[in-house]
Write an enzyme that holds these catalytic residues in place. Structure first.
Site, mmCIF file in Angstrom:
data_model
loop_
_atom_site.group_PDB
_atom_site.id
_atom_site.type_symbol
_atom_site.label_atom_id
_atom_site.label_comp_id
_atom_site.label_asym_id
_atom_site.label_seq_id
_atom_site.Cartn_x
_atom_site.Cartn_y
_atom_site.Cartn_z
ATOM 1 C CG HIS A 93 -2.113 -0.900 1.069
ATOM 2 N ND1 HIS A 93 -2.761 -1.485 2.131
ATOM 3 C CD2 HIS A 93 -2.761 -1.320 -0.051
ATOM 4 C CE1 HIS A 93 -3.774 -2.221 1.671
ATOM 5 N NE2 HIS A 93 -3.782 -2.144 0.356
ATOM 6 C CG ASP B 183 -0.328 3.606 4.011
ATOM 7 O OD1 ASP B 183 -0.353 2.668 3.195
ATOM 8 O OD2 ASP B 183 -0.886 3.550 5.129
ATOM 9 C CG HIS B 184 2.830 0.692 4.657
ATOM 10 N ND1 HIS B 184 3.110 0.393 5.963
ATOM 11 C CD2 HIS B 184 1.510 1.030 4.613
ATOM 12 C CE1 HIS B 184 1.996 0.518 6.681
ATOM 13 N NE2 HIS B 184 1.016 0.901 5.888
ATOM 14 C CG HIS C 245 -3.419 -5.102 5.553
ATOM 15 N ND1 HIS C 245 -4.372 -4.353 6.210
ATOM 16 C CD2 HIS C 245 -2.770 -4.232 4.722
ATOM 17 C CE1 HIS C 245 -4.304 -3.097 5.783
ATOM 18 N NE2 HIS C 245 -3.346 -2.999 4.880
HETATM 19 ZN ZN ZN Z 1 -1.015 1.465 6.038
HETATM 20 ZN ZN ZN Z 2 -2.222 -1.280 4.272
#
Ligand code: ZN
Ligand code: ZN
Length: 306
Positions: free
Chosen positions: A63, A65-66, A141
């Protein structure tokens, strides 16, 4: 000793003063990062640990944001005159994604080595990379995502009486003490002949993004530091957190308690949660040694005294 620092503590979207997910460990002057959200290089610069010694970057999942901060970070590592390879570790597909990002960072002065955690393989994987003893655990996740632990073993105490009893010359003691084998009198002497049983080492675990799972407490068991996501603070956000395959504070605290962790640092906060500390009691009611993370929160972990 091992030093730990949260570089960014925001989930999904960065805020002023709260960068996206990233965590750093420093061991013997070498750095290992986990995740690299947008702005990681800025907060890393503020922390002041330097770019040249970043040896390993682990990715939990893909994702944005990582991982969105990776291209810029690699360019900055390049500007630090690093020429030794950097190892990237992450889910299957890592090399394809990173090569795509490198279209905008084409001329790095160092090589990148890739370790992809095979899809459909074992839930737990262990590897030793650039002096770091790293374990990965597949979590839950929605897309392939891993938690990581870094362990620092501690050998047993040197037993001078045993060394004397075996007539081992004093000049060889320091080698055995360092865990090296030595040749003496035509025989190979191994450290276990003069060292006591292994002592408790250090373990630091990092887990985001995921729903709780029974195997997580085993994976992070006895961590001196357990860094765990808490997208939301309040218990009544459970349904919302679960629908996004994330956790609330009390779920992270339950894992910390079940795992007998030393301390819990919460991270990966929803941008809607402007003051995570407000919700800390939800975690402390379950696991008193809980803390809300903030960017560049850091601590040195040392071996416990005998
Ligand atoms: Zn995240
Ligand atoms: Zn995530």
């Amino acid at each position: 000793m091992i030093e730990a620092a949260l570089l960014g503590t925001s989930g999904m979207m960065p805020l002023p003063n709260r960068y996206l997910a990233s965590f750093a460990l420093r061991l013997n002057g070498k750095l290992l990062l986990i995740d690299c959200g947008e702005g990681t290089q800025v907060t890393h610069k503020l922390l002041g640990w330097g770019f040249r010694n970043i040896e390993v970057i682990c990715f939990t999942h893909f994702h944005a944001d990582h991982i969105s901060g990776l291209a810029g970070l690699l360019l900055t590592i390049g500007n630090s005159e690093r020429e030794e390879p950097v190892t990237l570790i992450g889910p299957a597909g890592l090399e394809f994604i990173v090569r795509s990002l490198l279209v905008i960072a084409p001329e790095l002065p160092f090589d990148i080595e890739f370790i992809e955690l095979a899809q459909g393989g074992d839930r737990f994987k262990h590897m030793s990379v650039s002096g770091f003893d790293i374990s990965a655990c597949l979590v839950n996740h929605g897309i392939t995502c891993y938690a990581y632990s870094v362990q620092l073993d501690r050998q047993g105490k040197f037993d001078a009486d045993r060394a004397k009893a075996q007539n081992i010359p004093v000049k060889l003691w320091s080698h055995l003490q360092k865990g090296e084998e030595v040749l003496y009198d035509g025989k190979v002497l191994t450290p276990d002949t003069v060292l006591g049983p292994a002592r408790k080492g250090l373990k630091i675990s990092y887990c985001t993004d995921t729903r709780p799972a029974s195997y997580l407490a085993d994976f992070v068991r006895d961590s001196d530091l357990f860094v765990c996501e808490g997208l939301y603070g309040e218990d009544d956000k459970l349904e919302k957190a679960a629908s996004h395959r994330h956790m609330i504070f009390s779920e992270a605290a339950r894992i910390a308690k079940d795992a007998n962790a030393g301390e819990l640092w919460l991270t990966h906060f929803s941008p809607a949660m402007t003051n995570p500390r407000e919700f800390l009691p939800y975690a402390r009611n379950i696991f008193p040694n809980s803390y809300t993370g903030y960017d560049r929160k850091n601590k040195t972990f040392r071996f416990s005294e005998e």
